[in-house]
Each structure stands twice: as C-alpha cells, then as structure tokens.
Scaffold this motif. Structure first.
Motif, PDB file in Angstrom:
ATOM      1  N   GLY A  95      11.577  40.702  48.574  1.00  0.00           N
ATOM      2  CA  GLY A  95      12.179  39.389  48.718  1.00  0.00           C
ATOM      3  C   GLY A  95      12.066  38.916  50.148  1.00  0.00           C
ATOM      4  N   VAL A  96      12.637  37.770  50.436  1.00  0.00           N
ATOM      5  CA  VAL A  96      12.529  37.206  51.783  1.00  0.00           C
ATOM      6  C   VAL A  96      13.258  38.061  52.813  1.00  0.00           C
ATOM      7  CG1 VAL A  96      12.233  34.846  50.967  1.00  0.00           C
ATOM      8  CG2 VAL A  96      14.540  35.732  51.334  1.00  0.00           C
ATOM      9  N   ASN A  97      14.236  38.849  52.379  1.00  0.00           N
ATOM     10  CA  ASN A  97      15.007  39.681  53.308  1.00  0.00           C
ATOM     11  C   ASN A  97      14.609  41.152  53.269  1.00  0.00           C
ATOM     12  OD1 ASN A  97      16.654  37.511  54.228  1.00  0.00           O
ATOM     13  ND2 ASN A  97      17.850  37.658  52.338  1.00  0.00           N
ATOM     14  N   GLY A  98      13.505  41.458  52.608  1.00  0.00           N
ATOM     15  CA  GLY A  98      13.069  42.842  52.554  1.00  0.00           C
ATOM     16  C   GLY A  98      12.942  43.339  51.129  1.00  0.00           C
ATOM     17  N   PRO A  99      13.019  44.663  50.939  1.00  0.00           N
ATOM     18  CA  PRO A  99      12.821  45.243  49.610  1.00  0.00           C
ATOM     19  C   PRO A  99      13.883  44.791  48.611  1.00  0.00           C
ATOM     20  CG  PRO A  99      12.727  46.924  51.322  1.00  0.00           C
ATOM     21  CD  PRO A  99      13.252  45.688  51.968  1.00  0.00           C
ATOM     22  N   VAL A 100      13.462  44.576  47.384  1.00  0.00           N
ATOM     23  CA  VAL A 100      14.371  44.317  46.272  1.00  0.00           C
ATOM     24  C   VAL A 100      14.389  45.586  45.430  1.00  0.00           C
ATOM     25  CG1 VAL A 100      14.819  42.931  44.218  1.00  0.00           C
ATOM     26  CG2 VAL A 100      13.891  41.855  46.278  1.00  0.00           C
ATOM     27  N   ALA A 101      15.581  46.104  45.176  1.00  0.00           N
ATOM     28  CA  ALA A 101      15.668  47.420  44.559  1.00  0.00           C
ATOM     29  C   ALA A 101      16.712  47.464  43.459  1.00  0.00           C
ATOM     30  CB  ALA A 101      16.003  48.463  45.618  1.00  0.00           C
ATOM     31  N   CYS A 102      16.555  48.435  42.576  1.00  0.00           N
ATOM     32  CA  CYS A 102      17.571  48.758  41.581  1.00  0.00           C
ATOM     33  C   CYS A 102      18.241  50.059  42.002  1.00  0.00           C
ATOM     34  CB  CYS A 102      16.941  48.948  40.202  1.00  0.00           C
ATOM     35  SG  CYS A 102      16.438  47.428  39.385  1.00  0.00           S
ATOM     36  N   ALA A 103      19.523  49.994  42.285  1.00  0.00           N
ATOM     37  CA  ALA A 103      20.276  51.211  42.556  1.00  0.00           C
ATOM     38  C   ALA A 103      20.781  51.776  41.241  1.00  0.00           C
ATOM     39  CB  ALA A 103      21.441  50.907  43.488  1.00  0.00           C
ATOM     40  N   PHE A 104      20.926  53.083  41.182  1.00  0.00           N
ATOM     41  CA  PHE A 104      21.458  53.713  39.979  1.00  0.00           C
ATOM     42  C   PHE A 104      22.345  54.874  40.391  1.00  0.00           C
ATOM     43  CE2 PHE A 104      17.055  54.947  40.823  1.00  0.00           C
ATOM     44  CZ  PHE A 104      17.143  56.314  40.998  1.00  0.00           C
ATOM     45  N   HIS A 105      23.258  55.243  39.504  1.00  0.00           N
ATOM     46  CA  HIS A 105      24.238  56.286  39.805  1.00  0.00           C
ATOM     47  C   HIS A 105      24.707  56.897  38.495  1.00  0.00           C
ATOM     48  CE1 HIS A 105      27.913  58.218  41.322  1.00  0.00           C
ATOM     49  NE2 HIS A 105      27.429  58.059  42.538  1.00  0.00           N
ATOM     50  N   GLU A 106      24.962  58.190  38.513  1.00  0.00           N
ATOM     51  CA  GLU A 106      25.332  58.879  37.277  1.00  0.00           C
ATOM     52  C   GLU A 106      26.717  58.499  36.761  1.00  0.00           C
ATOM     53  OE1 GLU A 106      26.454  61.891  40.543  1.00  0.00           O
ATOM     54  OE2 GLU A 106      25.108  60.193  40.257  1.00  0.00           O
ATOM     55  N   SER A 107      27.516  57.815  37.577  1.00  0.00           N
ATOM     56  CA  SER A 107      28.853  57.396  37.146  1.00  0.00           C
ATOM     57  C   SER A 107      28.944  55.893  36.930  1.00  0.00           C
ATOM     58  CB  SER A 107      29.902  57.838  38.179  1.00  0.00           C
ATOM     59  OG  SER A 107      29.967  59.244  38.252  1.00  0.00           O
ATOM     60  N   VAL A 108      27.798  55.248  36.732  1.00  0.00           N
ATOM     61  CA  VAL A 108      27.758  53.792  36.590  1.00  0.00           C
ATOM     62  C   VAL A 108      26.891  53.404  35.400  1.00  0.00           C
ATOM     63  CG1 VAL A 108      26.994  51.648  37.691  1.00  0.00           C
ATOM     64  CG2 VAL A 108      28.121  53.400  39.057  1.00  0.00           C
ATOM     65  N   THR A 109      27.297  52.351  34.717  1.00  0.00           N
ATOM     66  CA  THR A 109      26.473  51.718  33.694  1.00  0.00           C
ATOM     67  C   THR A 109      26.131  50.324  34.188  1.00  0.00           C
ATOM     68  OG1 THR A 109      27.555  52.950  31.916  1.00  0.00           O
ATOM     69  CG2 THR A 109      26.390  50.951  31.299  1.00  0.00           C
ATOM     70  N   LEU A 110      24.841  49.975  34.209  1.00  0.00           N
ATOM     71  CA  LEU A 110      24.443  48.681  34.750  1.00  0.00           C
ATOM     72  C   LEU A 110      23.097  48.248  34.184  1.00  0.00           C
ATOM     73  CD1 LEU A 110      22.021  49.139  37.110  1.00  0.00           C
ATOM     74  CD2 LEU A 110      23.940  50.204  38.272  1.00  0.00           C
ATOM     75  N   TYR A 111      22.769  46.973  34.431  1.00  0.00           N
ATOM     76  CA  TYR A 111      21.470  46.422  34.053  1.00  0.00           C
ATOM     77  C   TYR A 111      20.729  46.007  35.313  1.00  0.00           C
ATOM     78  CZ  TYR A 111      17.911  43.149  32.482  1.00  0.00           C
ATOM     79  OH  TYR A 111      16.721  42.509  32.283  1.00  0.00           O
ATOM     80  N   CYS A 112      19.447  46.329  35.371  1.00  0.00           N
ATOM     81  CA  CYS A 112      18.623  45.893  36.496  1.00  0.00           C
ATOM     82  C   CYS A 112      17.157  45.924  36.091  1.00  0.00           C
ATOM     83  CB  CYS A 112      18.849  46.794  37.713  1.00  0.00           C
ATOM     84  SG  CYS A 112      18.026  46.209  39.228  1.00  0.00           S
ATOM     85  N   ASN A 113      16.461  44.833  36.371  1.00  0.00           N
ATOM     86  CA  ASN A 113      15.006  44.770  36.227  1.00  0.00           C
ATOM     87  C   ASN A 113      14.520  45.195  34.842  1.00  0.00           C
ATOM     88  OD1 ASN A 113      12.434  44.189  37.390  1.00  0.00           O
ATOM     89  ND2 ASN A 113      12.037  46.383  37.572  1.00  0.00           N
ATOM     90  N   GLY A 114      15.149  44.650  33.814  1.00  0.00           N
ATOM     91  CA  GLY A 114      14.689  44.908  32.456  1.00  0.00           C
ATOM     92  C   GLY A 114      15.189  46.192  31.835  1.00  0.00           C
ATOM     93  N   SER A 115      16.079  46.904  32.528  1.00  0.00           N
ATOM     94  CA  SER A 115      16.525  48.206  32.032  1.00  0.00           C
ATOM     95  C   SER A 115      18.044  48.325  32.035  1.00  0.00           C
ATOM     96  CB  SER A 115      15.944  49.334  32.894  1.00  0.00           C
ATOM     97  OG  SER A 115      14.534  49.337  32.853  1.00  0.00           O
TER      98      SER A 115
END
Length: 241
Positions: free
Chosen positions: A90-110
């Motif tokens: 992105g304009v401010n640098g890398p765009v990333a999906c963070a993940f964690h074993e204690s979290v449920t989330l949606y990011c980038n189609g997953s």
C-alpha cells in the motif's frame, strides 16, 4: 521493516477477541508456522479435536451459504501459531494479514480459525461447540461477502468505529446460519439461546457494538425469513446476494 512490525502489532491488537469465544488463552506460540488450509465438511462434525471442530464449522457455514444464495466462497484456514503474511503493498508500506491461534478473523479472502479459540469453545463455554464455531465461521465468511459481492474494502476501516455496521451485519448473518441449522434439526433452540447469551456478554469495543446490540443482531438474523433483514438500519447497507 519498522513499519511492517508496527502494522503487525496494530492488526493483532485490533482483532483480538473481536468475535472470539470470549476466553483468552495465556499460551504463547512456541514455533513459527503459517495457517493450514481446512477442508470444509460436515463429515468432521462429531469428531474430537479443534481442527475437526473448525472443519465441521466451516462445512456447516458453507452449506448454509449455498442454501441462502451466498455464492462466493472464502478459504478456511486453521491457525496454530501467531504470525503475519504479506498480501501486497500500500501507500504506507506492506499490507499484511496477521493471524493468531487465539483469534478468529477474516483477511484477504480467508477465514482464519484459531486453534486456541476452538479449544476454548469446546472446553470452557456453556454452549454447543459446533453451534458456536459455526456462528463464528458464518460471521467471518460474511466479511468475504461484504468484500466480494458488496464491493466494500474493509481494510481501511477495520480498526475504527466505521466498521461496526459491518460487524453487526455479520452477527445478523451468523444468527441466520444458526436459525437455518435449527430448522434442519442439527442444532436446537436451546443451543441458539445459549449462543445468544454468550454474545450478550461480549465487551463493547471500538469495532464492535455492545453485547446487547450483538445479541439483538443475532436474533434478527435467527428469526428472519430473508437476508434482507440484515441490510440497512443498524446494519451495513451492503448487498449480500
């Protein structure tokens, strides 16, 4: 590299317990690792273990989505460790999906289903584990619909209060998914009420409404005869089908 680390920390803080089971895990990851692809299938229902619970929930979520006309399909991933994967720039640098074993989330189609969240659902909550996990999977999969069918880029707003109507809409669709499976006889009214009571205990955050509002959104979807009831008003105006 500094901006990348800051973004990762921001993502983790933003998503912690946004939708999760409400039980925090004190464990820290001991090994690096990336999320593993789950095969969504109701054939895994009734089997022991958090991965099978995740696969069961993903399968029930997808079966509901097909029945409801939600035709876009996210990937479902099983998360055993914390980490981050870069998905673009992105304009401010890398765009990333963070993940964690204690979290449920949606990011980038997953849809990311955390191992510890699934373990906690199975062992620490007074609710049918498969019902709760299915709600979480359906909730997160709704963000995929908002992104693909609705054409909404949630990334710029996901840490702000502007995302609340989209989270409310996801709670509504999650309730509709549970209502569908109650009608099919897989879950009971008691399961749904216990799940709603758990949602009512959710803390108010910047990104999510109060527990009472989340429980009300769930009930709207649960009692609805059409997903149109999950569009507009307190919910995002984003089309779902």
């Amino acid at each position: 590299m500094k901006s990348f680390k800051v973004l990762f920390a921001t993502l983790i803080v933003a998503v912690m317990f946004m939708v999760g089971a409400g039980v925090a895990s004190a464990q820290s990851p001991t090994n690096p690792g990336f999320p593993e692809r789950i095969n969504p299938s109701s054939e895994f229902c009734g089997q022991q273990g958090p991965r099978n619970l995740g696969a069961c929930a993903a399968g029930l979520s997808q079966q509901y989505r097909s029945a409801a006309g939600l035709n876009t399909t996210p990937k479902y991933l099983y998360v055993r460790y914390a980490g981050v994967s870069q998905v673009g720039w992105g304009v401010n640098g890398p765009v990333a999906c963070a993940f964690h074993e204690s979290v449920t989330l949606y990011c980038n189609g997953s849809v990311h289903l955390g191992e510890n969240t699934l373990k906690d659902i199975a062992s620490k909550l007074p609710v049918n584990p498969e019902a709760y996990a299915t709600f979480l999977a359906a909730h997160e999969a709704t963000h995929h619909t908002q992104t693909t069918t609705g054409g909404t880029n949630l990334f710029p707003i996901f840490t702000s209060s502007k995302v609340q109507p989209f989270e409310q809409q996801a709670d509504c669709v999650g309730g509709a998914a549970i209502g569908y499976w109650v009608m099919q006889g897989r879950f009971s009214e008691t399961d749904a009420l216990a799940l709603q009571a758990q949602l009512r205990m959710s803390p108010t955050t910047t990104t999510h409404a109060s527990g009472d509002k989340r429980a009300a959104a769930f009930e709207t979807g649960y009692r609805s005869s059409s997903l149109n009831d999950c569009i507009g008003g307190a919910f995002a105006p984003t089309p779902l089908v």
